[in-house]
Design an enzyme around this catalytic site. Structure first.
Site, PDB file in Angstrom:
ATOM      1  N   ASP A  49       5.210  -2.873  -2.900  1.00  0.00           N
ATOM      2  CA  ASP A  49       6.551  -2.839  -3.509  1.00  0.00           C
ATOM      3  C   ASP A  49       7.407  -1.683  -2.998  1.00  0.00           C
ATOM      4  O   ASP A  49       8.619  -1.834  -2.825  1.00  0.00           O
ATOM      5  CB  ASP A  49       6.438  -2.695  -5.037  1.00  0.00           C
ATOM      6  CG  ASP A  49       5.787  -3.907  -5.673  1.00  0.00           C
ATOM      7  OD1 ASP A  49       5.769  -4.967  -5.029  1.00  0.00           O
ATOM      8  OD2 ASP A  49       5.290  -3.770  -6.805  1.00  0.00           O
TER       9      ASP A  49
HETATM   10  P1  NAP Z   1       1.636  -2.299  -5.007  1.00  0.00           P
HETATM   11  O1  NAP Z   1       3.022  -2.796  -4.833  1.00  0.00           O
HETATM   12  O2  NAP Z   1       1.006  -2.487  -6.323  1.00  0.00           O
HETATM   13  O3  NAP Z   1       0.762  -2.997  -3.866  1.00  0.00           O
HETATM   14  C1  NAP Z   1      -0.543  -2.631  -3.623  1.00  0.00           C
HETATM   15  C2  NAP Z   1      -1.090  -3.502  -2.500  1.00  0.00           C
HETATM   16  O4  NAP Z   1      -2.356  -2.982  -2.153  1.00  0.00           O
HETATM   17  C3  NAP Z   1      -1.278  -4.953  -2.882  1.00  0.00           C
HETATM   18  O5  NAP Z   1      -0.290  -5.771  -2.323  1.00  0.00           O
HETATM   19  C4  NAP Z   1      -2.706  -5.297  -2.377  1.00  0.00           C
HETATM   20  O6  NAP Z   1      -2.616  -6.395  -1.456  1.00  0.00           O
HETATM   21  C5  NAP Z   1      -3.149  -4.039  -1.664  1.00  0.00           C
HETATM   22  N1  NAP Z   1      -4.532  -3.693  -1.948  1.00  0.00           N
HETATM   23  C6  NAP Z   1      -5.196  -3.764  -3.112  1.00  0.00           C
HETATM   24  N2  NAP Z   1      -6.457  -3.352  -2.978  1.00  0.00           N
HETATM   25  C7  NAP Z   1      -6.608  -3.015  -1.676  1.00  0.00           C
HETATM   26  C8  NAP Z   1      -7.693  -2.527  -0.900  1.00  0.00           C
HETATM   27  N3  NAP Z   1      -8.908  -2.309  -1.430  1.00  0.00           N
HETATM   28  N4  NAP Z   1      -7.501  -2.287   0.415  1.00  0.00           N
HETATM   29  C9  NAP Z   1      -6.287  -2.522   0.971  1.00  0.00           C
HETATM   30  N5  NAP Z   1      -5.219  -2.974   0.287  1.00  0.00           N
HETATM   31  C10 NAP Z   1      -5.383  -3.226  -1.024  1.00  0.00           C
HETATM   32  O7  NAP Z   1       1.516  -0.755  -4.674  1.00  0.00           O
HETATM   33  P2  NAP Z   1       2.625   0.339  -4.333  1.00  0.00           P
HETATM   34  O8  NAP Z   1       3.397  -0.034  -3.120  1.00  0.00           O
HETATM   35  O9  NAP Z   1       1.911   1.631  -4.367  1.00  0.00           O
HETATM   36  O10 NAP Z   1       3.661   0.239  -5.519  1.00  0.00           O
HETATM   37  C11 NAP Z   1       3.374   0.704  -6.806  1.00  0.00           C
HETATM   38  C12 NAP Z   1       3.887  -0.286  -7.828  1.00  0.00           C
HETATM   39  O11 NAP Z   1       3.400   0.128  -9.109  1.00  0.00           O
HETATM   40  C13 NAP Z   1       5.390  -0.343  -7.905  1.00  0.00           C
HETATM   41  O12 NAP Z   1       5.816  -1.642  -8.191  1.00  0.00           O
HETATM   42  C14 NAP Z   1       5.684   0.579  -9.072  1.00  0.00           C
HETATM   43  O13 NAP Z   1       6.915   0.309  -9.706  1.00  0.00           O
HETATM   44  C15 NAP Z   1       4.519   0.268  -9.967  1.00  0.00           C
HETATM   45  N6  NAP Z   1       4.295   1.348 -10.944  1.00  0.00           N
HETATM   46  C16 NAP Z   1       3.980   2.582 -10.518  1.00  0.00           C
HETATM   47  C17 NAP Z   1       3.876   3.607 -11.427  1.00  0.00           C
HETATM   48  C18 NAP Z   1       3.603   5.020 -11.015  1.00  0.00           C
HETATM   49  O14 NAP Z   1       3.788   5.901 -11.844  1.00  0.00           O
HETATM   50  N7  NAP Z   1       3.164   5.270  -9.818  1.00  0.00           N
HETATM   51  C19 NAP Z   1       4.054   3.347 -12.757  1.00  0.00           C
HETATM   52  C20 NAP Z   1       4.343   2.049 -13.151  1.00  0.00           C
HETATM   53  C21 NAP Z   1       4.455   1.053 -12.227  1.00  0.00           C
HETATM   54  P3  NAP Z   1      -3.923  -7.277  -1.175  1.00  0.00           P
HETATM   55  O15 NAP Z   1      -4.329  -7.842  -2.485  1.00  0.00           O
HETATM   56  O16 NAP Z   1      -3.471  -8.314  -0.186  1.00  0.00           O
HETATM   57  O17 NAP Z   1      -4.945  -6.362  -0.600  1.00  0.00           O
END
Ligand code: NAP
Length: 469
Positions: A395
């Site tokens: 994301d």
């Molecule tokens: P993300 O959008 O959740 O994407 C994570 C990606 O990692 C997934 O598409 C997944 O694809 C891949 N993945 C999962 N396990 C894996 C593994 N073992 N090896 C390789 N890839 C793996 O992560 P992000 O870009 O870090 O974004 C964070 C999200 O969390 C945002 O939408 C944000 O708004 C939300 N959020 C964050 C917080 C905070 O405080 N940080 C709080 C609330 C919400 P595959 O399944 O294809 O592997």
């Protein structure tokens, strides 16, 4: 000066010192360079405040003083052991629910203080009882709400309970809580029944408010409850006339509020939306559809591309945390640096699942802080990067947030990885990110997908870079 007076002065001075330690600790926690020492400073403040309070209770003229001291020591021992064991055992990925649980305990403790005051009857002034009730209300909501948040993140509660008219039901529970609160503090009914009803409805409100919220917004909710717990503790500090509690509660309340706002902003949500919308609904799947196909790359080719780059920007995300790949990632980067490649890390404020998630993992792996930049610092640099290496992030690098008004994440600030000359994305397959939407970055002409678990894929890259000489 009599003995009691000197003891009082000493107690107040100690509380002042504890408050100073809290504030310095919090200040130091704001930078990864000083964060660990910040935790220690604040910890020393907490120990000081606890010892002084214990001594103060021990010196009091309450006939039940021995029992009180025994209860406090017992509670400290039980809480200390539980916290020590759970703190040692918890996996990095389970940290958000751990924080929710600890936070809930703080709210519960504040509510318990209020309960002692309110069940104690109406001998106190109305102002005193009102402050106790307000703190008790906020603490109860924070307590039960945090427990639900814990249950959801731990996978114990898997459904988001939603029904039509839910907001009206919540409003009715709120009004009932306030109603019983007024009855209690006005002295209209000083029986335990009204006090119990007041706490019962307040606890129910925390549950009812949190149940409809999807996992997506849970970290923001936890941060909000953290702020509320601080506020509740501050109110109960007034009730107990305890300066350390007032200051610590206010500091936690303010820090929690700022963090909530920061997270809401980084997810492109207003605080009102976080508070009153059915959280998670707006970020549920739907909206934009991405057309195009993803193009795979072999680790050997990706390794050559990295080894012959001048500048590589690494974007870690939740997948790196799940795979615990941070050590391998740093090993790869050290290898590239030895090859003369300029390496930087780009951290999005909400990458992963809790604030500072990526910073903590990279610090654990030993990545120097001067290689790590946040969104504002690094975004302009992607254009000059030969490769943006995305490791388990999704994301936070979705260009739809910048360009596609139909996307549910439109408006969210993102890392401009798509501007790099080449993009390599490591993820296991076609899985979506947290927001449940497709990512336009993955089908761009300059993007190649390296499929696999982050830890093993980075391991393969290390071998490939070594082989490239
Ligand atoms: P993300 O959008 O959740 O994407 C994570 C990606 O990692 C997934 O598409 C997944 O694809 C891949 N993945 C999962 N396990 C894996 C593994 N073992 N090896 C390789 N890839 C793996 O992560 P992000 O870009 O870090 O974004 C964070 C999200 O969390 C945002 O939408 C944000 O708004 C939300 N959020 C964050 C917080 C905070 O405080 N940080 C709080 C609330 C919400 P595959 O399944 O294809 O592997």
């Amino acid at each position: 000066m009599d003995y009691a007076h000197s003891a009082q002065t000493l107690v107040q001075l100690s509380y002042l010192a504890a408050a100073f330690l809290f504030i310095v600790g919090l200040k130091r926690m704001s930078s990864p360079l000083t964060a660990v020492s910040g935790v220690r400073w604040a910890g020393v403040g907490m120990v000081l405040a606890t010892i002084v309070t214990l001594g103060y209770v021990g010196l009091g003229d309450n006939p039940d003083v021995r029992l009180n001291v025994a209860l406090i020591v017992g509670a400290i021992a039980a809480g200390g052991v539980l916290a020590w064991v759970s703190g040692k055992r918890v996996a990095m990925t389970d940290m958000p629910q751990m924080i929710a649980l600890y936070n809930g305990m703080g709210g519960g403790a504040a509510a318990a203080i209020a309960a002692v005051e309110l069940y104690g009857g109406t001998e106190q002034s109305t102002t005193h009882l009102t402050i106790a009730a307000v703190g008790g209300f906020i603490g109860s909501v924070s307590f039960s709400g945090s427990l639900i948040a814990f249950g959801k993140l731990q996978g114990l509660i898997t459904k988001s309970v939603r029904f039509s008219g839910q907001k009206l039901v919540n409003l009715a529970i709120l009004l009932a809580t306030v109603g019983f609160g007024v009855v209690v503090v006005s002295g209209y009914s000083d029986g335990p029944l009204a006090v119990s009803a007041f706490f019962g409805f307040a606890l129910l409100l925390g549950i009812a408010m949190t149940l409809p919220i999807g996992g997506a917004d849970m970290p923001v909710v936890i941060s909000l409850y953290n702020a509320l717990t601080g506020l509740a503790v501050g109110f109960e500090g007034f009730v107990l006339d305890n300066a350390a509690m007032i200051i610590a509660g206010t500091v936690v309340g303010a820090a929690g509020t700022l963090l909530t706002q920061l997270m809401a902003k980084a997810m492109n949500r207003s605080l009102a939306n976080v508070l009153f919308a059915n959280f998670g609904e707006s970020s549920a799947a739907g909206g934009a559809t991405v057309t195009g196909t993803q193009k795979a790359i072999e680790a050997s080719d990706a390794g050559v591309m990295l080894a012959f780059s001048q500048k590589v920007i690494v974007v870690p995300g939740y997948g790196m945390a799940v795979a615990q790949a941070q050590h391998k990632v740093w090993e790869l980067c050290q290898l590239l640096i030895e090859h003369g490649v300029q390496v930087r890390f780009a951290i999005h404020p909400v990458a992963g699942r809790m604030p500072g998630h990526m910073n903590v993992l990279l610090a654990e792996a030993g990545v120097p802080y001067d290689l790590i930049s946040d969104l504002d610092e690094i975004n302009a640099e992607f254009e000059t990067a030969d490769v943006a290496l995305i490791i388990g992030a999704n994301d936070v690098v979705n260009p739809d947030a910048r360009t596609n008004k139909a996307s549910p994440i439109y408006g969210m600030p993102i890392l401009a990885a798509d501007k790099a000359k080449n993009v390599i994305v490591i993820k296991r397959g076609q899985g979506q990110g947290f927001s449940g939407i497709d990512n336009a970055l993955f089908v761009l002409d300059n993007t190649r997908m390296l499929y696999g678990d982050a830890q093993s894929a980075v391991g393969q890259l290390i071998q490939a870079v070594k082989a490239a000489g």
